[in-house]
Design an enzyme around this catalytic site. Structure first.
Site, PDB file in Angstrom:
ATOM      1  N   LYS A 118       1.287  -1.578   0.127  1.00  0.00           N
ATOM      2  CA  LYS A 118      -0.316  -0.311   0.082  1.00  0.00           C
ATOM      3  C   LYS A 118       0.858   1.366   0.303  1.00  0.00           C
ATOM      4  O   LYS A 118       0.261   2.568  -0.319  1.00  0.00           O
ATOM      5  CB  LYS A 118      -0.421   0.256   1.352  1.00  0.00           C
ATOM      6  CG  LYS A 118      -1.844  -1.246   0.823  1.00  0.00           C
ATOM      7  CD  LYS A 118      -2.337  -1.516  -0.594  1.00  0.00           C
ATOM      8  CE  LYS A 118      -3.566  -2.601  -0.360  1.00  0.00           C
ATOM      9  NZ  LYS A 118      -3.996  -2.626  -1.460  1.00  0.00           N
ATOM     10  N   LYS A 133      -1.637  14.570 -15.037  1.00  0.00           N
ATOM     11  CA  LYS A 133      -2.771  13.758 -15.060  1.00  0.00           C
ATOM     12  C   LYS A 133      -3.441  14.644 -14.250  1.00  0.00           C
ATOM     13  O   LYS A 133      -4.319  13.762 -12.592  1.00  0.00           O
ATOM     14  CB  LYS A 133      -2.960  12.515 -15.095  1.00  0.00           C
ATOM     15  CG  LYS A 133      -2.512  11.678 -16.456  1.00  0.00           C
ATOM     16  CD  LYS A 133      -3.297  11.898 -17.232  1.00  0.00           C
ATOM     17  CE  LYS A 133      -2.670  11.559 -18.704  1.00  0.00           C
ATOM     18  NZ  LYS A 133      -3.654  11.598 -20.023  1.00  0.00           N
ATOM     19  N   GLN A 136      -7.324  13.873 -12.143  1.00  0.00           N
ATOM     20  CA  GLN A 136      -6.986  11.957 -11.295  1.00  0.00           C
ATOM     21  C   GLN A 136      -6.185  12.390 -10.014  1.00  0.00           C
ATOM     22  O   GLN A 136      -6.462  11.554  -9.528  1.00  0.00           O
ATOM     23  CB  GLN A 136      -6.450  10.674 -11.802  1.00  0.00           C
ATOM     24  CG  GLN A 136      -7.396  11.075 -13.473  1.00  0.00           C
ATOM     25  CD  GLN A 136      -6.398   9.675 -14.319  1.00  0.00           C
ATOM     26  OE1 GLN A 136      -4.922  10.150 -14.914  1.00  0.00           O
ATOM     27  NE2 GLN A 136      -6.735   8.611 -14.806  1.00  0.00           N
ATOM     28  N   HIS A 141      -9.215  10.001  -4.387  1.00  0.00           N
ATOM     29  CA  HIS A 141      -8.223   9.504  -5.045  1.00  0.00           C
ATOM     30  C   HIS A 141      -6.711   9.581  -3.832  1.00  0.00           C
ATOM     31  O   HIS A 141      -6.518   8.257  -3.312  1.00  0.00           O
ATOM     32  CB  HIS A 141      -7.483  10.103  -5.897  1.00  0.00           C
ATOM     33  CG  HIS A 141      -6.420   9.392  -6.945  1.00  0.00           C
ATOM     34  ND1 HIS A 141      -6.004   8.246  -6.777  1.00  0.00           N
ATOM     35  CD2 HIS A 141      -4.455   8.940  -6.347  1.00  0.00           C
ATOM     36  CE1 HIS A 141      -4.361   7.103  -7.710  1.00  0.00           C
ATOM     37  NE2 HIS A 141      -3.626   8.489  -7.139  1.00  0.00           N
ATOM     38  N   HIS A 144      -7.936   8.361  -0.499  1.00  0.00           N
ATOM     39  CA  HIS A 144      -8.194   6.683  -0.408  1.00  0.00           C
ATOM     40  C   HIS A 144      -7.221   5.939  -0.273  1.00  0.00           C
ATOM     41  O   HIS A 144      -6.613   5.304   0.900  1.00  0.00           O
ATOM     42  CB  HIS A 144      -9.244   6.131  -2.021  1.00  0.00           C
ATOM     43  CG  HIS A 144      -8.826   4.668  -1.800  1.00  0.00           C
ATOM     44  ND1 HIS A 144      -9.494   3.801  -1.120  1.00  0.00           N
ATOM     45  CD2 HIS A 144      -9.308   4.194  -3.154  1.00  0.00           C
ATOM     46  CE1 HIS A 144      -9.732   2.820  -1.534  1.00  0.00           C
ATOM     47  NE2 HIS A 144      -9.056   2.396  -2.150  1.00  0.00           N
ATOM     48  N   TYR A 181      -5.663  -3.944 -15.711  1.00  0.00           N
ATOM     49  CA  TYR A 181      -6.470  -2.485 -17.039  1.00  0.00           C
ATOM     50  C   TYR A 181      -4.958  -1.730 -16.916  1.00  0.00           C
ATOM     51  O   TYR A 181      -5.200  -1.169 -18.091  1.00  0.00           O
ATOM     52  CB  TYR A 181      -7.282  -2.533 -15.844  1.00  0.00           C
ATOM     53  CG  TYR A 181      -7.813  -1.467 -16.881  1.00  0.00           C
ATOM     54  CD1 TYR A 181      -9.188  -1.533 -17.812  1.00  0.00           C
ATOM     55  CD2 TYR A 181      -7.700   0.147 -16.778  1.00  0.00           C
ATOM     56  CE1 TYR A 181      -9.383  -0.945 -18.655  1.00  0.00           C
ATOM     57  CE2 TYR A 181      -7.801   1.244 -17.088  1.00  0.00           C
ATOM     58  CZ  TYR A 181      -9.226   1.042 -18.387  1.00  0.00           C
ATOM     59  OH  TYR A 181      -9.529   2.051 -18.553  1.00  0.00           O
ATOM     60  N   LYS A 199     -13.859  -0.205 -17.525  1.00  0.00           N
ATOM     61  CA  LYS A 199     -13.545   0.723 -16.190  1.00  0.00           C
ATOM     62  C   LYS A 199     -14.657   1.196 -15.646  1.00  0.00           C
ATOM     63  O   LYS A 199     -14.209   0.745 -14.426  1.00  0.00           O
ATOM     64  CB  LYS A 199     -13.367   2.040 -17.116  1.00  0.00           C
ATOM     65  CG  LYS A 199     -11.123   2.584 -17.541  1.00  0.00           C
ATOM     66  CD  LYS A 199     -11.624   4.533 -17.985  1.00  0.00           C
ATOM     67  CE  LYS A 199     -11.411   4.800 -16.921  1.00  0.00           C
ATOM     68  NZ  LYS A 199     -11.888   6.221 -18.100  1.00  0.00           N
ATOM     69  N   THR A 203     -14.883   0.163 -11.503  1.00  0.00           N
ATOM     70  CA  THR A 203     -15.362   0.716 -10.588  1.00  0.00           C
ATOM     71  C   THR A 203     -16.493   0.107  -9.300  1.00  0.00           C
ATOM     72  O   THR A 203     -16.795   0.166  -8.403  1.00  0.00           O
ATOM     73  CB  THR A 203     -16.119   2.273 -10.901  1.00  0.00           C
ATOM     74  OG1 THR A 203     -14.857   2.910 -11.319  1.00  0.00           O
ATOM     75  CG2 THR A 203     -15.991   3.651  -9.627  1.00  0.00           C
TER      76      THR A 203
END
Length: 261
Positions: A118, A133, A136, A141, A144, A181, A199, A203
């Site tokens: 992690k 990006k 994103q 994000h 989390h 992916y 995608k 999710t």
């Protein structure tokens, strides 16, 4: 209770002695510094550094990085399963116990590896920043990733055994699919375009994962189930509910609302 006694109680007395000498596990200071450095880079240093620079492509690195994490997730899932769940651990209430038998010791070791994995996965956000990006690097994000590291540390420090290790299994399964992916997406625009519809389903899979985690954790609220670990059940449940709520919002915004437009 003075500070020294509180420190001894929190980080020695109620902690699992088997992981006390594992790297980053003695106290929370190292992991706190890692998370602070992560937040500082992705929120301030990284964006400032990239402001007048072209985005890094990193395609070859991404292929290697995502391959390794997909494999690591699969190996870790197998390690957790074969350290109790394929032998004597059920999917029901399994209280936390300290044991120095080979199998429980192996489980504690795998839980530590999950924590390390992690920490490595914080690189996801760093890569987004270096590739510019920024859409994103959302609150969802960053929250989390940061809280997952914290929860993995808590699990390893206090309960690397019993029912508390179950949530690692669905998480690793989903991560095998997710990083596969990402691996394919890094193979070129044509491949990315072909797999792009997946995608939405990834999710959905993550949301199913959170539901499974919550249902399993709910057992710990039964009076007879691990009575000394109710605080962890509350922490686990709260975290899963918050993340699930945010993922629902993300799914609705990204797929449901766009479909209606």
């Amino acid at each position: 209770m003075d500070i020294a006694k509180a420190y001894h109680y929190l980080f020695e007395e109620i902690a699992d002695p088997r992981v006390a000498n594992f790297p980053l596990m003695k106290d929370p200071f190292a992991v706190t510094l890692i998370l602070l450095a992560y937040l500082e880079f992705v929120l301030h240093i990284g964006p400032r550094y990239m402001k007048n620079r072209k985005p890094y492509k990193l395609n070859n690195f991404l292929i290697l990085y995502n391959s390794l994490l997909a494999i690591a997730s699969g190996v870790t899932c197998y390690g957790i399963l074969t350290s109790g769940y394929t032998t004597n651990l059920s999917l029901g209430c399994e209280p936390y116990r300290i044991s120095y038998e080979p199998e429980p010791l192996r489980m504690a070791g795998w839980v530590w590896w999950v924590f390390i994995m992690k920490v490595v996965e914080l690189s996801d956000t760093i890569i987004f920043v270096l590739r510019k990006k920024f859409n994103q690097t959302s609150f969802l994000h960053v929250y989390h990733h940061a809280t997952t590291v914290f929860m993995a540390w808590v699990t390893c420090k206090y309960v690397p055994a019993g029912m508390w290790t179950f949530i690692i299994i669905p998480n690793c399964m989903v991560h095998v699919i997710m990083y596969t992916y990402y691996l394919l997406a890094a193979c070129g625009p044509e491949v990315k375009e072909r797999i792009n519809p997946a995608k939405k389903y990834i999710t959905k899979l993550q949301m199913i994962q959170f539901t499974v985690m919550l249902i399993h954790t709910a057992q710990a609220f039964m009076p007879s189930c691990d009575p000394n670990r109710k605080y962890l059940a509350c922490l686990y449940a709260f975290q899963v509910i918050v993340i699930f709520y945010m993922f629902c919002g993300f799914y609705k915004k990204s797929y449901t609302e766009k479909k209606l437009e």
